[in-house]
Design an enzyme around this catalytic site. Structure first.
Site, mmCIF file in Angstrom:
data_model
loop_
_atom_site.group_PDB
_atom_site.id
_atom_site.type_symbol
_atom_site.label_atom_id
_atom_site.label_comp_id
_atom_site.label_asym_id
_atom_site.label_seq_id
_atom_site.Cartn_x
_atom_site.Cartn_y
_atom_site.Cartn_z
ATOM 1 N N GLY A 261 -3.314 9.659 12.443
ATOM 2 C CA GLY A 261 -3.700 9.274 13.793
ATOM 3 C C GLY A 261 -2.455 9.269 14.655
ATOM 4 O O GLY A 261 -2.204 10.146 15.476
ATOM 5 N N CYS A 328 -4.115 -14.422 31.810
ATOM 6 C CA CYS A 328 -3.810 -15.847 31.785
ATOM 7 C C CYS A 328 -3.544 -16.328 30.370
ATOM 8 O O CYS A 328 -4.260 -17.158 29.799
ATOM 9 C CB CYS A 328 -4.918 -16.624 32.466
ATOM 10 S SG CYS A 328 -4.946 -16.180 34.204
HETATM 11 C C1 LIG Z 1 -6.121 4.177 10.427
HETATM 12 C C2 LIG Z 1 -6.282 5.110 9.339
HETATM 13 C C3 LIG Z 1 -5.568 6.318 9.331
HETATM 14 C C4 LIG Z 1 -4.558 6.702 10.381
HETATM 15 O O1 LIG Z 1 -3.335 6.030 10.242
HETATM 16 P P1 LIG Z 1 -2.096 6.385 11.179
HETATM 17 O O2 LIG Z 1 -1.040 5.419 10.835
HETATM 18 O O3 LIG Z 1 -2.555 6.250 12.599
HETATM 19 O O4 LIG Z 1 -1.714 7.784 10.920
HETATM 20 C C5 LIG Z 1 -5.830 7.192 8.300
HETATM 21 N N1 LIG Z 1 -6.723 6.893 7.327
HETATM 22 C C6 LIG Z 1 -7.413 5.742 7.305
HETATM 23 C C7 LIG Z 1 -8.395 5.493 6.228
HETATM 24 C C8 LIG Z 1 -7.221 4.814 8.297
HETATM 25 O O5 LIG Z 1 -7.891 3.659 8.252
#
Ligand SMILES: *Cc1c(COP(=O)(O)O)cnc(C)c1O
Length: 418
Positions: A261, A328
């Site tokens: 991600g 706040c």
């Molecule tokens: C959140 C997640 C990812 C992505 O992780 P990053 O650190 O954003 O690359 C990949 N696989 C699973 C199962 C996740 O929960």
């Protein structure tokens, strides 16, 4: 992206605003695929939860990426792009058997991370192949909230329970077609991946019909100048070699998967907010922006560093500021940070705002969630409108409570009657 381009966008679309640059997403995608060009079959599944605007998902589809999801709703978002269900993998944690069955019905690759559901699913649907999420018991990741593969983590089936998985497979006749792990975010040391890969190969050897091994994600990206990031190219060389050896031994060219991600979208995003007030106290100069942890929670939730620049006065003399929000509650983005001199109405740019920023935004304080803009080959596109009061009121149900009689009137009436 250029500062002048970003200031122009904040004038055009207003503030606060999220901006995403598809060129950066594409170059990160290419960097990862190039690093693993040594394996016959590589598949990247972009982790949707990092940034889930459907235009971003569509862009990933156009790159040839698959999509990694964690909820039924994320699967629904993915399907709006026209992506084939088998290009989606579903890796939930602690969801109900019913939800998993709903997703399986759509033809999406299922990944199960506990023995109880694995057994129930196998009994009811022995013909649907599933992947299993293994917990390799490796401590990895930037901090405890994002480290998910250690011994007492809630994620995955322990490597010590692999004999149980095999028993479930024998008893139900189900088929395990993939082995998965995800040990955490912000993993710097590629040895973590290599150690975990040896563990996954050992697990994979114990199943006959493996089509893929998914090494999850957790690559670290730079957040400030001089920051080191995961050496993707080295990892590519070393892991590919081991993977190819495994395929040769296994007697089949299986697919190597990742599901990044942050690596793919973090640096592609900028968050723009306007300075409402510059407040000088006896100890600190606060720059209050028209935002808060309702729009970007990472600094408050994970103590994450987000580089901040004053794009309205880029050549100004540096001074020290605490950048805070208008919520706040204490919502500090940065304490005593050197930033080019700030005046009220300047636009501040928060860097690395592509991953886990918009997707974690809320309506706290009944403020609107920001608009989102995607810049693709020099052209900007509004991909999410700013909210309005209708969005805040949406789904709220106004009820008319029965009117209480006023006590005094009643008693007066009773008094007269008496
Ligand atoms: C959140 C997640 C990812 C992505 O992780 P990053 O650190 O954003 O690359 C990949 N696989 C699973 C199962 C996740 O929960």
């Amino acid at each position: 992206m250029e500062k002048s381009q970003l200031t122009a966008l904040s004038e055009k679309y207003g503030s606060p605003l999220y901006v995403y640059d598809t060129d950066k997403i594409e170059s990160q995608y290419k960097r990862l695929t190039d690093a693993f060009s040594g394996v016959k079959s590589l598949k990247l599944n972009y982790a949707v939860k990092a940034l889930s605007n459907i235009n971003i998902l569509k862009f990933f589809k156009s790159l040839g990426s698959g999509l990694d999801t964690v909820s039924y709703q994320e699967v629904q978002l993915c399907l709006t792009t026209g992506i084939a269900p088998h290009d989606i993998i579903y890796t939930p944690n602690g969801v109900s058997l019913t939800e998993i069955e709903e997703v399986a019905k759509l033809g999406v690759q299922i990944n199960i991370d506990n023995l109880s559901i694995l057994e129930q699913f196998g009994q009811k649907h022995p013909n649907i192949p599933v992947c299993v999420r293994i917990n390799p018991h490796i401590m990895a990741g930037g901090n405890s909230k994002i480290s998910v593969g250690h011994i007492d983590s809630k994620f995955g089936i322990s490597i010590h329970q692999v004999p149980h998985i095999k028993r479930v497979v024998e008893n139900t006749g189900m088929n395990i077609n993939g082995i998965h792990m995800h040990t955490g975010s912000d993993i710097l040391d590629i040895d973590t991946f290599l150690r975990a890969s040896d563990i996954l190969f050992d697990v994979a050897r114990q199943f006959k019909n493996i089509d893929f091994i998914d090494f999850g994600s957790g690559f670290k990206v730079p957040y400030k100048e001089g920051d080191i990031s995961t050496d993707i190219e080295q990892l590519g060389l070393q892991l590919s070699e081991r993977f190819n050896e495994f395929c040769a031994e296994y007697g089949k060219d299986i697919t190597l998967m990742f599901e990044p991600g942050k690596f793919l979208v973090s640096e592609a995003g900028s968050f723009l907010a306007k300075v409402n007030v510059v407040k000088q106290t006896t100890s600190t100069v606060f720059a209050h922006v028209d935002s808060g942890f309702n729009h970007l929670v990472r600094p408050m939730m994970y103590d994450s560093y987000h580089h901040i620049t004053n794009i309205s006065n880029p050549t100004g003399r540096d001074r020290y500021y605490s950048v805070v929000g208008y919520i706040c509650e204490t919502d500090t983005f940065a304490s005593n940070r050197r930033i080019a001199e700030i005046s009220e109405e300047d636009i501040l740019c928060f860097h690395n705002a592509g991953a886990y920023c918009f997707s974690m935004a809320s309506n706290y304080n009944s403020r609107y969630i920001p608009a989102e803009v995607m810049v693709h080959k020099g052209t900007d596109y509004l991909i999410r409108k700013r909210q309005t009061i209708e969005d805040i009121l949406h789904n709220q149900v106004v009820v008319d409570l029965p009117q209480k009689k006023v006590l005094k009137e009643v008693s007066e009436k009773e008094f007269t009657e008496a």
